[in-house]
Design an enzyme around this catalytic site. Sequence first.
Site, mmCIF file in Angstrom:
data_model
loop_
_atom_site.group_PDB
_atom_site.id
_atom_site.type_symbol
_atom_site.label_atom_id
_atom_site.label_comp_id
_atom_site.label_asym_id
_atom_site.label_seq_id
_atom_site.Cartn_x
_atom_site.Cartn_y
_atom_site.Cartn_z
ATOM 1 N N GLU A 150 -5.115 -3.649 17.939
ATOM 2 C CA GLU A 150 -3.733 -3.321 17.594
ATOM 3 C C GLU A 150 -2.924 -4.602 17.412
ATOM 4 O O GLU A 150 -2.996 -5.511 18.229
ATOM 5 C CB GLU A 150 -3.106 -2.420 18.661
ATOM 6 N N GLU A 153 1.204 6.700 8.460
ATOM 7 C CA GLU A 153 0.793 6.471 9.844
ATOM 8 C C GLU A 153 1.665 7.312 10.753
ATOM 9 O O GLU A 153 2.873 7.415 10.539
ATOM 10 C CB GLU A 153 0.956 4.996 10.263
ATOM 11 N N ASN A 201 1.913 -3.087 2.766
ATOM 12 C CA ASN A 201 2.176 -2.284 3.949
ATOM 13 C C ASN A 201 3.298 -2.879 4.800
ATOM 14 O O ASN A 201 3.248 -4.059 5.158
ATOM 15 C CB ASN A 201 0.912 -2.194 4.812
ATOM 16 N N GLU A 202 4.286 -2.082 5.118
ATOM 17 C CA GLU A 202 5.360 -2.432 6.058
ATOM 18 C C GLU A 202 6.075 -3.756 5.791
ATOM 19 O O GLU A 202 6.270 -4.563 6.711
ATOM 20 C CB GLU A 202 4.851 -2.405 7.506
ATOM 21 N N HIS A 212 -2.188 -5.798 3.563
ATOM 22 C CA HIS A 212 -1.776 -5.243 4.853
ATOM 23 C C HIS A 212 -1.675 -6.383 5.882
ATOM 24 O O HIS A 212 -2.512 -6.510 6.774
ATOM 25 C CB HIS A 212 -2.796 -4.192 5.300
ATOM 26 N N ARG A 221 -7.598 6.085 4.748
ATOM 27 C CA ARG A 221 -6.687 5.012 4.341
ATOM 28 C C ARG A 221 -7.171 3.708 4.984
ATOM 29 O O ARG A 221 -7.274 3.625 6.211
ATOM 30 C CB ARG A 221 -5.267 5.329 4.804
ATOM 31 N N ASN A 226 5.314 4.884 7.561
ATOM 32 C CA ASN A 226 4.636 4.856 8.849
ATOM 33 C C ASN A 226 5.682 5.210 9.890
ATOM 34 O O ASN A 226 6.633 4.458 10.097
ATOM 35 C CB ASN A 226 4.062 3.466 9.127
ATOM 36 N N PHE A 270 -5.177 3.947 19.771
ATOM 37 C CA PHE A 270 -4.603 5.030 18.987
ATOM 38 C C PHE A 270 -5.682 5.963 18.441
ATOM 39 O O PHE A 270 -5.369 6.917 17.742
ATOM 40 C CB PHE A 270 -3.836 4.465 17.784
ATOM 41 N N TYR A 276 6.806 6.318 13.731
ATOM 42 C CA TYR A 276 6.486 6.448 15.143
ATOM 43 C C TYR A 276 7.706 6.746 16.016
ATOM 44 O O TYR A 276 7.628 7.540 16.930
ATOM 45 C CB TYR A 276 5.839 5.159 15.681
ATOM 46 N N TRP A 295 -2.710 7.670 12.461
ATOM 47 C CA TRP A 295 -3.093 6.332 12.899
ATOM 48 C C TRP A 295 -3.575 6.469 14.321
ATOM 49 O O TRP A 295 -2.827 6.902 15.171
ATOM 50 C CB TRP A 295 -1.904 5.363 12.841
#
Length: 505
Positions: A451, A397, A188-189, A143, A99, A330, A460, A332, A444
């Site tokens: 980052e 992710e 993305n996001e 992104h 990705r 994604n 990561f 976390y 990810w």
Amino acid sequence: MAMLLYFLLLLLRLTALPRDSAALTRHDFPDGFIFGAGTSAYQVEGAAAEDGRKPSIWDTFTHQGYSYDKSTADISADQYHHYKDDVKLMHEIGLDAYRFSIAWPRLIPDGRGRINPKGLKYYNNLIDELIRHDIQPHVTIYHLDFPQSLQDEYKGLLSPRFVDDYTAYADACFKSFGDRVKHWVTVNEPNIETIGSFDSGELPPRRCSYPFGVNCTGGNSTTEPYIAAHRLLLAHASAVSLYRDKYQGTQRGQIGITLLGWWHEPATKASRDAAAATRMNDFHIGWFMHPLVYGDYPPVMRRRVGARLPYLTAEQSKNLSGSFDFVGFNHYLVVRAQSDERAFDRKQRDYYNDAAAIANPFKDIQEGHLESAPWALGKLLDHLRLKYRNPPVMIHENGFADAPKTPSKIEFDDDYRSEYLQDYLEVLYQSIRNGSDARGYFVWSFLDVFELLFGYASRFGLCGVDMNAVERTRYMRNSARWYSSFLKGGELRPGSPSGKGYGVA
Ligand SMILES: *[C@@H]1O[C@H](CO)[C@@H](O)[C@H](O)[C@H]1NC(C)=O
Ligand SMILES: *[C@@H]1O[C@H](CO)[C@@H](O)[C@H](O)[C@H]1NC(C)=O
Ligand SMILES: *[C@@H]1O[C@H](CO)[C@@H](O)[C@H](O)[C@H]1NC(C)=O
Ligand SMILES: *[C@@H]1O[C@H](CO)[C@@H](O)[C@H](O)[C@H]1NC(C)=O
């Protein structure tokens, strides 16, 4: 923020499942389930001013010294020059898919108009190299690295012109790469870009208004996050309509969008905090999922945000409903939400005030409440199944950051990372057994990158990168070797009593 990494390490309490699923292998996942790893263009490519690429708002931001460790991604892991080494590593690990994202200002340096032939060539080379090694390219079109030229020209996402320029850019991507790329992500996001960039103003283009952020360059935290989100939704729908009308029939790919998937849990047993957690899940996930599935914003947002929440025309609503073949998440963190009883009486309200919730993970981190809990992934997937008609989901992710004292030190031993990933894969497996339509899982990150929140102070990567070496030497960490053994048919926890050890392939 400064305390974040410290707490990340200190407070990561993984509540592992009973070990009865320790002997899982990839063959226990549905046929065609995709295992991969990812990066994004600005974070990994480097070559920031090379071969015709022009700045994105992230170049501007880092060059003004706003990144956590004052670093930039001018070189980063330098994938632009090392993509062949990287694809070789991916092949050795056994990834089904990689990705990555296309840098808009590399492909179309001015944001609109002329395609940069060297940018085009780079992505063609990368895609061809992946396919030669039997690795599927999963491509994010946008992104976060928005072209600075369009930001200067019309304030980017805040202008309706964004939708047209984005659609033309997406068209160029489908036309140039769609013969080989079968998995597209429009954006993305968007559900955190809007907050970071237009409410708190911590991320580029650093817009916010007092008292919701400090030192911003213009902005209005009460209105702009909702306007930016609206444009991102319309841009997404427009690109999907275009793909479906013009390309999907012949190219036979799939298209979706990727959201950040924090899971909100009540901070206490009080029912008002339970209500706050529900509101936060609606504000964070529903903000985008509700329009994507039902064609309008969640009712709670309509009620609470009022006229500041843009309206959708009948046609926009129709084009948005069902505008995805899959949704990426994604995932976390679990975030603890607390009711903010007085927020709704305030005259000026931002997103968190509108949600009447205190649910800021950065605050949690500073106060030491940060939790990473694999069960939260199960709850997220359950929520999607029950509330949003069980969409096909890609976990785009999921991963573990460490914060070495000496960031550039070469370290192989990261078994905590393998354990983290194992815990999440067990939950993912159980969610699928429970009926979730999860179709892919991407770690990810494939390798250490710049980052977005921490520069080079956190890592990561399954693979490490020696950021001190001019040639940016790559090396496999233990987690890459573990992932490889799993991808080649080995057991999920090779070290466990039921596991058989590495290298089962
Ligand atoms: C805001 O700007 C002032 C003046 O330049 C500076 O002293 C302060 O540290 C800045 N605050 C933040 C949070 O960056
Ligand atoms: C933000 O926009 C709203 C609605 O237009 C307006 O009432 C408010 O004064 C603006 N706030 C700032 C800080 O400009
Ligand atoms: C909605 O979709 C149709 C069909 O794909 C397209 O022709 C139209 O331009 C789209 N409308 C909007 C507002 O994006
Ligand atoms: C699966 O369903 C069972 C029974 O409802 C539940 O106890 C469990 O937590 C679920 N697991 C996940 C990962 O969703």
